[in-house]
Scaffold this motif. Structure first.
Motif, short mmCIF file in Angstrom:
data_model
loop_
_atom_site.label_atom_id
_atom_site.label_comp_id
_atom_site.label_asym_id
_atom_site.label_seq_id
_atom_site.Cartn_x
_atom_site.Cartn_y
_atom_site.Cartn_z
N ASN A 5 0.84 -1.21 0.00
CA ASN A 5 0.00 0.00 0.00
C ASN A 5 0.87 1.25 0.00
O ASN A 5 2.09 1.19 0.15
CB ASN A 5 -0.98 0.00 1.18
N SER A 6 0.22 2.39 -0.16
CA SER A 6 0.96 3.63 -0.38
C SER A 6 1.75 4.09 0.83
O SER A 6 2.65 4.93 0.71
CB SER A 6 -0.02 4.74 -0.79
N VAL A 30 9.09 4.55 4.19
CA VAL A 30 10.41 4.13 3.73
C VAL A 30 11.12 5.24 2.96
O VAL A 30 12.33 5.43 3.12
CB VAL A 30 10.31 2.87 2.84
N PHE A 31 10.37 5.98 2.14
CA PHE A 31 11.00 6.99 1.30
C PHE A 31 10.86 8.41 1.85
O PHE A 31 11.85 9.09 2.13
CB PHE A 31 10.42 6.93 -0.11
N LEU A 32 9.62 8.86 2.04
CA LEU A 32 9.40 10.27 2.33
C LEU A 32 9.99 10.71 3.66
O LEU A 32 10.66 11.74 3.74
CB LEU A 32 7.90 10.58 2.29
N VAL A 90 14.09 16.11 0.34
CA VAL A 90 12.77 16.60 -0.05
C VAL A 90 12.23 17.47 1.09
O VAL A 90 12.33 17.08 2.26
CB VAL A 90 11.79 15.44 -0.33
N LYS A 91 11.69 18.64 0.75
CA LYS A 91 11.11 19.50 1.76
C LYS A 91 9.74 18.98 2.17
O LYS A 91 8.97 18.53 1.32
CB LYS A 91 11.00 20.93 1.24
N VAL A 92 9.42 19.09 3.45
CA VAL A 92 8.22 18.46 3.99
C VAL A 92 6.94 19.03 3.37
O VAL A 92 5.95 18.33 3.20
CB VAL A 92 8.19 18.60 5.53
N LYS A 93 6.94 20.30 2.97
CA LYS A 93 5.75 20.91 2.39
C LYS A 93 5.88 21.14 0.89
O LYS A 93 5.16 21.96 0.31
CB LYS A 93 5.46 22.24 3.09
N VAL A 152 3.77 12.19 -2.99
CA VAL A 152 3.93 10.92 -2.28
C VAL A 152 2.71 10.67 -1.41
O VAL A 152 2.14 9.56 -1.40
CB VAL A 152 5.21 10.93 -1.41
N ARG A 153 2.28 11.68 -0.67
CA ARG A 153 1.13 11.51 0.24
C ARG A 153 -0.15 11.21 -0.53
O ARG A 153 -1.02 10.49 -0.04
CB ARG A 153 0.96 12.77 1.08
N ASN A 154 -0.27 11.75 -1.72
CA ASN A 154 -1.48 11.53 -2.52
C ASN A 154 -1.40 10.28 -3.40
O ASN A 154 -2.26 10.04 -4.23
CB ASN A 154 -1.75 12.75 -3.41
N ASN A 155 -0.33 9.53 -3.21
CA ASN A 155 -0.18 8.27 -3.94
C ASN A 155 -0.08 8.48 -5.46
O ASN A 155 -0.51 7.65 -6.25
CB ASN A 155 -1.35 7.32 -3.65
N SER A 156 0.46 9.62 -5.87
CA SER A 156 0.58 9.90 -7.29
C SER A 156 2.02 10.20 -7.70
O SER A 156 2.28 10.71 -8.78
CB SER A 156 -0.31 11.08 -7.69
N TRP A 157 2.97 9.89 -6.81
CA TRP A 157 4.39 10.09 -7.12
C TRP A 157 4.92 8.85 -7.80
O TRP A 157 4.80 7.74 -7.29
CB TRP A 157 5.18 10.35 -5.83
N GLY A 158 5.44 9.02 -8.96
CA GLY A 158 5.97 7.86 -9.67
C GLY A 158 6.71 8.28 -10.91
O GLY A 158 6.58 9.41 -11.39
N TRP A 159 7.53 7.40 -11.44
CA TRP A 159 8.26 7.69 -12.67
C TRP A 159 8.67 6.37 -13.29
O TRP A 159 8.69 5.33 -12.64
CB TRP A 159 9.49 8.55 -12.40
N ALA A 160 8.93 6.42 -14.57
CA ALA A 160 9.34 5.23 -15.31
C ALA A 160 10.63 5.53 -16.05
O ALA A 160 10.87 6.65 -16.48
CB ALA A 160 8.26 4.81 -16.29
N VAL A 161 11.47 4.53 -16.17
CA VAL A 161 12.77 4.70 -16.83
C VAL A 161 12.84 3.78 -18.03
O VAL A 161 12.49 2.61 -17.98
CB VAL A 161 13.93 4.36 -15.86
N GLY A 162 13.28 4.32 -19.13
CA GLY A 162 13.46 3.50 -20.33
C GLY A 162 14.35 4.25 -21.29
O GLY A 162 14.61 5.44 -21.13
#
Length: 215
Positions: free
Chosen positions: A31-32, A38-40, A49-52, A59-69
């Motif tokens: 889960n998020s 672990v990360f934030l 990363v600044k707290v605000k 991260v808190r909204n579960n929309s932090w992500g990236w893909a590598v290729g």
């Protein structure tokens, strides 16, 4: 993994890995809250990363992500190079990727500003290190603002001594990254694949990477 109507704490991620030509498969689900614990929390504690910040909110909204290729460049600078050596940290010639084709498991494409997000590698960034005071930048605009502030402080005599030496190198490093971003790109082929070139823009190396610029 869950309904988009659920609160972020109840949403989650699922990664699946398999071996082509076999039935072997591994699923890893969590889960998020993993990203927060672990990360934030560690990233905030280490001032990466600044707290605000917007990154923390993703991260808190579960929309932090990236893909590598491909095409993708990754560099780790272990020793602090002299100013004029920084532009030499990348290949001098053009790096070519031929007939690159990306596929998604569900047959759909991510959207970015209304366009298919395929090979928009100029949107991706992860830039951190002691030269930036340990800060982590994943947004080009935020990095540009930070570097502009460093350069203003140097020009106005606010930053001096050893800190000036470090900040001058940060400006040079950023200008090289910007040139690499501006000069690179991909062109589509008739079969849906792309041919990509990674190279520097015009007027390289940057004048900010010469001692005379800062006198």
């Amino acid at each position: 993994m869950h309904s988009p109507d659920l609160p972020p704490s109840q949403k989650g991620w699922q990664n699946s890995m398999g071996i082509e030509g076999t039935s072997a498969k591994i699923d890893f689900a969590f889960n998020s809250s993993v990203y927060e614990y672990v990360f934030l929390e560690k990233a905030v504690e280490e001032k990466v990363v600044k707290v605000k910040s917007s990154q923390a909110e993703l991260v808190r909204n579960n929309s932090w992500g990236w893909a590598v290729g491909p095409p993708y460049e990754w560099s780790i600078i272990v020793d602090e190079p002299p100013l004029e050596e920084i532009p030499k940290l990348w290949p001098a010639g053009t790096v070519h990727y031929k007939n690159v084709k990306l596929e998604t498991t569900d047959g759909t494409f991510r959207q970015l500003n209304g366009k298919d997000w395929l090979l928009n590698f100029d949107q991706g960034l992860e830039f951190t290190g002691t030269v930036l005071g340990g800060l982590l930048f994943t947004d080009y605009d935020a990095l540009e603002d930070y570097i502009a502030n460093l350069q203003d402080n140097i020009t106005n005599g606010i930053t001096t001594g050893t800190q000036k030496v470090t900040d001058v190198k940060a400006v040079c490093l950023y200008k090289c990254v910007k040139s690499r971003r501006d000069g690179s790109g991909c062109t589509p082929n008739a079969d849906g694949s792309f041919d990509c070139q990674l190279k520097f823009g015009d007027n390289f190396p940057p004048e900010e990477c010469t001692p005379t610029f800062w006198k």
